[in-house]
Design a protein around this motif. Structure first.
Motif, mmCIF file in Angstrom:
data_model
loop_
_atom_site.group_PDB
_atom_site.id
_atom_site.type_symbol
_atom_site.label_atom_id
_atom_site.label_comp_id
_atom_site.label_asym_id
_atom_site.label_seq_id
_atom_site.Cartn_x
_atom_site.Cartn_y
_atom_site.Cartn_z
ATOM 1 N N ARG A 174 1.132 -1.074 0.199
ATOM 2 C CA ARG A 174 -0.563 0.011 0.119
ATOM 3 C C ARG A 174 0.603 0.830 -0.005
ATOM 4 N NH1 ARG A 174 -5.464 -1.509 0.144
ATOM 5 N NH2 ARG A 174 -5.942 -3.587 1.061
ATOM 6 N N GLY A 175 1.890 1.240 0.972
ATOM 7 C CA GLY A 175 2.611 2.588 0.677
ATOM 8 C C GLY A 175 3.582 2.755 -0.357
ATOM 9 N N ARG A 176 3.891 1.808 -1.437
ATOM 10 C CA ARG A 176 4.595 2.159 -2.477
ATOM 11 C C ARG A 176 3.463 2.688 -2.937
ATOM 12 N NH1 ARG A 176 6.001 -2.359 -5.373
ATOM 13 N NH2 ARG A 176 6.982 -1.493 -6.675
ATOM 14 N N THR A 177 2.333 2.108 -3.550
ATOM 15 C CA THR A 177 1.084 3.054 -4.221
ATOM 16 C C THR A 177 0.311 4.142 -3.778
ATOM 17 O OG1 THR A 177 0.033 0.558 -4.687
ATOM 18 C CG2 THR A 177 -1.493 2.221 -5.306
ATOM 19 N N ASP A 178 0.447 3.899 -2.580
ATOM 20 C CA ASP A 178 0.336 5.598 -1.862
ATOM 21 C C ASP A 178 1.533 6.676 -2.063
ATOM 22 O OD1 ASP A 178 -2.477 4.473 -1.098
ATOM 23 O OD2 ASP A 178 -1.469 4.074 0.830
ATOM 24 N N HIS A 179 2.489 6.209 -1.822
ATOM 25 C CA HIS A 179 3.598 7.504 -2.167
ATOM 26 C C HIS A 179 4.130 7.179 -3.552
ATOM 27 C CE1 HIS A 179 2.820 8.134 1.896
ATOM 28 N NE2 HIS A 179 2.836 6.884 1.997
ATOM 29 N N ASP A 180 3.300 6.808 -4.379
ATOM 30 C CA ASP A 180 3.806 6.900 -5.590
ATOM 31 C C ASP A 180 5.135 6.369 -6.602
ATOM 32 O OD1 ASP A 180 1.531 8.255 -6.704
ATOM 33 O OD2 ASP A 180 1.971 10.251 -6.302
ATOM 34 N N LEU A 181 5.573 5.117 -5.422
ATOM 35 C CA LEU A 181 6.159 4.148 -6.058
ATOM 36 C C LEU A 181 6.300 3.497 -7.188
ATOM 37 C CD1 LEU A 181 7.727 4.081 -2.584
ATOM 38 C CD2 LEU A 181 8.943 6.226 -4.023
ATOM 39 N N MET A 182 5.308 3.315 -7.319
ATOM 40 C CA MET A 182 4.512 2.347 -8.586
ATOM 41 C C MET A 182 4.425 2.778 -9.746
ATOM 42 S SD MET A 182 4.338 -1.504 -7.410
ATOM 43 C CE MET A 182 2.758 -1.764 -8.543
ATOM 44 N N PRO A 183 4.828 1.948 -10.748
ATOM 45 C CA PRO A 183 4.542 2.505 -12.181
ATOM 46 C C PRO A 183 3.342 2.538 -11.954
ATOM 47 C CG PRO A 183 5.385 0.050 -12.255
ATOM 48 C CD PRO A 183 5.267 0.555 -10.617
ATOM 49 N N PRO A 184 2.879 3.021 -13.187
ATOM 50 C CA PRO A 184 1.576 3.915 -13.374
ATOM 51 C C PRO A 184 0.710 2.684 -14.201
ATOM 52 C CG PRO A 184 2.411 5.984 -14.673
ATOM 53 C CD PRO A 184 3.921 4.375 -14.054
ATOM 54 N N GLU A 185 1.207 2.069 -14.481
ATOM 55 C CA GLU A 185 1.014 0.696 -14.965
ATOM 56 C C GLU A 185 1.872 -0.418 -14.176
ATOM 57 O OE1 GLU A 185 0.185 -1.698 -19.214
ATOM 58 O OE2 GLU A 185 -0.918 -0.333 -18.521
ATOM 59 N N PRO A 186 0.865 -1.985 -13.821
ATOM 60 C CA PRO A 186 2.256 -3.052 -13.320
ATOM 61 C C PRO A 186 2.239 -3.383 -14.482
ATOM 62 C CG PRO A 186 -0.144 -2.653 -12.515
ATOM 63 C CD PRO A 186 -0.454 -1.631 -13.287
ATOM 64 N N LYS A 187 3.802 -3.165 -14.506
ATOM 65 C CA LYS A 187 4.487 -3.880 -15.263
ATOM 66 C C LYS A 187 4.038 -5.379 -15.814
ATOM 67 C CE LYS A 187 8.518 -1.655 -14.812
ATOM 68 N NZ LYS A 187 10.099 -1.578 -13.764
ATOM 69 N N PRO A 188 4.026 -5.891 -17.730
ATOM 70 C CA PRO A 188 3.689 -7.722 -18.054
ATOM 71 C C PRO A 188 4.767 -8.015 -17.144
ATOM 72 C CG PRO A 188 3.686 -5.619 -19.340
ATOM 73 C CD PRO A 188 4.353 -4.864 -18.036
ATOM 74 N N GLU A 189 6.073 -8.262 -16.959
ATOM 75 C CA GLU A 189 6.862 -9.315 -16.174
ATOM 76 C C GLU A 189 6.295 -9.281 -14.353
ATOM 77 O OE1 GLU A 189 9.605 -11.893 -15.812
ATOM 78 O OE2 GLU A 189 8.588 -10.926 -17.453
ATOM 79 N N ALA A 190 6.327 -8.180 -14.205
ATOM 80 C CA ALA A 190 5.419 -8.123 -12.974
ATOM 81 C C ALA A 190 3.921 -9.262 -12.330
ATOM 82 C CB ALA A 190 5.472 -7.224 -11.529
ATOM 83 N N ARG A 191 3.047 -9.276 -13.537
ATOM 84 C CA ARG A 191 1.589 -9.803 -13.422
ATOM 85 C C ARG A 191 2.286 -11.349 -13.752
ATOM 86 N NH1 ARG A 191 0.772 -5.348 -17.310
ATOM 87 N NH2 ARG A 191 -0.464 -6.551 -18.225
ATOM 88 N N ARG A 192 3.132 -11.421 -14.581
ATOM 89 C CA ARG A 192 4.040 -12.591 -15.243
ATOM 90 C C ARG A 192 4.003 -14.053 -14.267
ATOM 91 N NH1 ARG A 192 7.420 -15.683 -16.715
ATOM 92 N NH2 ARG A 192 8.969 -13.971 -16.569
ATOM 93 N N LEU A 193 5.262 -13.451 -13.859
ATOM 94 C CA LEU A 193 5.569 -13.334 -12.282
ATOM 95 C C LEU A 193 4.871 -13.778 -11.445
ATOM 96 C CD1 LEU A 193 9.158 -12.049 -11.694
ATOM 97 C CD2 LEU A 193 9.140 -14.130 -12.402
ATOM 98 N N HIS A 194 3.516 -13.482 -11.254
ATOM 99 C CA HIS A 194 2.440 -13.690 -10.166
ATOM 100 C C HIS A 194 1.402 -14.813 -10.310
ATOM 101 C CE1 HIS A 194 3.450 -9.667 -8.665
ATOM 102 N NE2 HIS A 194 2.578 -10.159 -7.366
ATOM 103 N N GLN A 195 1.685 -15.192 -11.773
ATOM 104 C CA GLN A 195 0.636 -16.123 -12.351
ATOM 105 C C GLN A 195 1.945 -17.370 -12.162
ATOM 106 O OE1 GLN A 195 -2.447 -16.074 -13.601
ATOM 107 N NE2 GLN A 195 -1.759 -17.622 -12.916
#
Length: 229
Positions: A174-195
């Motif tokens: 939540r802190g990464r998102t709330d304080h703008d430490l996340m990219p505007p769109e979650p990276k495809p590679e990160a999504r693929r790794l979660h899968q």
């Protein structure tokens, strides 16, 4: 009263984490009451919580004294939230990402061995939802699925110590998102790794699950090591 108490606690907690007041500074119940317009009872309750979190100590003869960072309960969600709101947030996220890299891969390997059928199915469902919301740039919805995903993985490990880390991981996400430490769109590679993690856990492949989570955590750590844009 609960709202007033919480706001006073948050304000003093954030100040201590920010270094003002500094370590060894004396606080008084009277001073807290006057500054925030609260009763002595509320001020005492706030101090008791700060004591439990290691931010201050209270002794009969010396009164209330602010403690340095080495005394803080840095795993407590409230302390994490205050640290993530401080000017040192990027360093804090980096520090926590190092910790996650050391722990989460082992936890997911255990999940691949011990998760129930329902947990395995839910993990795949959450990963699919992360892909859907992430690809559309729906960051708020993605965050909620991400939090649920990591919480479930830690619980599915069957290890109570790992399960108790869920609050810490949630605050980091939540802190990464709330304080703008996340990219505007979650990276495809990160999504693929979660899968990949979800599939490996669902299929009972601990080594693959551990490897995918290690890669995911390492990527986050690399992002936090890079200078801000």
């Amino acid at each position: 009263m609960a709202t007033l108490y919480s706001s006073v606690l948050d304000e003093i907690g954030r100040r201590i984490v920010d270094g003002d007041p500094a370590a060894d500074t004396a606080l008084t119940l009277e001073g807290i009451g006057q500054e925030f317009g609260v009763s002595r009872t509320v001020a005492r309750e706030v101090v008791q919580v700060l004591v439990s979190l290691g931010l201050v100590e209270s002794r009969r003869r010396t009164g209330v004294r602010v403690l340095g960072a080495t005394h803080w309960d840095v795993m407590d969600p409230a302390v994490l939230r205050w640290r993530l709101a401080s000017v040192e947030r990027r360093r804090v996220v980096h520090e926590l990402s190092e910790f996650r890299l050391a722990v989460e891969p082992t936890a997911v390997a255990l999940a691949a061995r011990h998760a129930t059928d329902a947990q395995r199915e839910e993990l795949r469902d959450l990963a699919a939802r992360m892909e859907e919301t992430g690809s559309r740039g729906e960051l708020a919805a993605f965050l909620e699925h991400d939090v649920a995903f990591h919480r479930l993985l830690l619980q599915a490990s069957g290890n109570l110590q790992f399960a108790r880390m869920a609050g810490m991981v949630e605050e980091v996400l939540r802190g990464r998102t709330d304080h703008d430490l996340m990219p505007p769109e979650p990276k495809p590679e990160a999504r693929r790794l979660h899968q990949m993690v979800a599939d490996a856990v669902a299929e009972g492949q601990p080594q693959l699950a551990e490897s995918a989570m290690a890669t995911l955590c390492a990527e986050v750590l690399t992002e936090m090591s890079d200078p801000p844009a």
